[in-house]
Design an enzyme around this catalytic site. Sequence first.
Site, PDB file in Angstrom:
ATOM      1  N   ASP A 144       0.807  -1.207   0.000  1.00 46.71           N
ATOM      2  CA  ASP A 144       0.000   0.000   0.000  1.00 46.71           C
ATOM      3  C   ASP A 144       0.848   1.268   0.000  1.00 46.71           C
ATOM      4  O   ASP A 144       0.402   2.311   0.450  1.00 46.71           O
ATOM      5  CB  ASP A 144      -0.864  -0.026   1.285  1.00 46.71           C
ATOM      6  CG  ASP A 144      -2.143   0.742   1.119  1.00 46.71           C
ATOM      7  OD1 ASP A 144      -2.484   1.062  -0.022  1.00 46.71           O
ATOM      8  OD2 ASP A 144      -2.790   1.037   2.137  1.00 46.71           O
ATOM      9  N   CYS A 213     -26.806  -6.394  -6.640  1.00 42.95           N
ATOM     10  CA  CYS A 213     -26.714  -5.788  -5.294  1.00 42.95           C
ATOM     11  C   CYS A 213     -26.200  -4.345  -5.381  1.00 42.95           C
ATOM     12  O   CYS A 213     -25.314  -4.032  -6.179  1.00 42.95           O
ATOM     13  CB  CYS A 213     -25.762  -6.612  -4.437  1.00 42.95           C
ATOM     14  SG  CYS A 213     -25.482  -5.916  -2.800  1.00 42.95           S
TER      15      CYS A 213
HETATM   16 FE1  SF4 Z   1     -23.262  -5.560  -2.859  1.00 43.95          FE
HETATM   17 FE2  SF4 Z   1     -20.898  -5.971  -1.732  1.00 43.95          FE
HETATM   18 FE3  SF4 Z   1     -21.070  -5.588  -4.359  1.00 43.95          FE
HETATM   19 FE4  SF4 Z   1     -21.526  -3.579  -2.719  1.00 43.95          FE
HETATM   20  S1  SF4 Z   1     -19.607  -4.633  -2.985  1.00 43.95           S
HETATM   21  S2  SF4 Z   1     -22.751  -4.109  -4.492  1.00 43.95           S
HETATM   22  S3  SF4 Z   1     -22.512  -4.574  -0.993  1.00 43.95           S
HETATM   23  S4  SF4 Z   1     -21.912  -7.287  -3.231  1.00 43.95           S
END
Ligand code: SF4
Length: 409
Positions: A144, A213
């Site tokens: 990092d 999601c």
């Molecule tokens: Fe969903 Fe996790 Fe993807 Fe965000 S990072 S859209 S919370 S699966």
Amino acid sequence: MLYHNALSLSLILAIQHEAHRLGFDLCSFTPVGEAPHADFFDAWLAAGRAGEMTYLERHREKRRFPALLADPPSPPFETMVVLAVDYHQFDLPPEIRDDPSRGLIASYAWGGDYHEIIRPLLYELDVFIRNRTGRTTLGKCLVDTGPVLERDWAAAAGLGFTGKNCCTIRPSVGSWLFLAVLLIPESLPEGWTLHQTMKEQEALRRPATCGRCTRCLSACPTNAFVAPYELDPLRCISYWTIEARSIIPRELRPAFRNRIFGCDICQEVCPYNRRLGERTPRLAGLRAHHERIAPPLLEGFDPVHPYWLNQEAFHRQFARSPIKRAKRAGMLRNVCIALGNWGDPKTVPALAQALADPEPVARAHAAWALGCVLAKHSYAPAANLLTMALEVETDARVREEIYLALDRN
Ligand code: SF4
Ligand code: SF4
């Protein structure tokens, strides 16, 4: 020289085994070429997203072509070993997370400084490889700290995928990962993608994604995601509480609630991080220090208690912690915001100390926090403190905050 030869598959497996023995949880390999999202990163910089992180402007060519990170007489790097350490320990119970009298610290900072803990392990891994190949030049060990787009390379190496929250996610492990890279001049075997280890072949066959999601995007309290996979640090709590040294925009402060160093929300809500249970990091130095999880805010001002907002105590307590990056003035600024969001008259003696602090950035946020107490409770001692401060304050930004705070009465 031997290192011009490709790594053999048996040596690759031996490297993975050694990486695991040293304490890494994941270890993948990818040929070093042009960084997959170098153009995106340049556009991100051009849009001014780096804010005060001006160091990101440096070494653009090396960021695009990591092979160039080799220091002569080293030959250019051919392979990137991408490694990860899982730092998840436990989920904070709601009674602590939602307690306004405590300051939340992002979980990556609960233990020791991961740079200091992981870098020596990378050196050891490089020694292991050099002993096997006979190479006499050094690999490049980065945790990092170098101009490398680690998450892109992690995806290229099949270590995980980049989620809409911009974190690297390994479906079976989650996203609480410290990434590290070791650049070496040895090349991967001919037709490497066909000869990766079984686990990686499986990951390639069933690439994971976020699907539909969007939890992280909607959970972010400051709307820091401009779009999926695109974060504007200038709206992110982590940027402001860790990287920035300046005055935090007023409109963002209420959304910080009790977060005083970093923010875990967009990872906490991720389904890939659900039901991980309690874990103990294999690297002992990363294990949580009780007092760094959610310290009571007022103790930072109290000489009887740890007094961690005192200059000397701050250095003593956080010298080996990622928290030192915020510096004492930054932490005091962040704590003032949390105290303002708490808004209890009990905070006024601590805010009186902060209002007399030598650092203008601390005084400005102390004034704002006293304004919050005034707005909630019309508490006269808070108004008196602000009025008295106005008589001696010379810094224009602090004076502005005092006037605005008094207006909230
Ligand atoms: Fe969903 Fe996790 Fe993807 Fe965000 S990072 S859209 S919370 S699966
Ligand atoms: Fe938003 Fe917090 Fe994630 Fe930053 S770290 S993008 S503020 S949820």
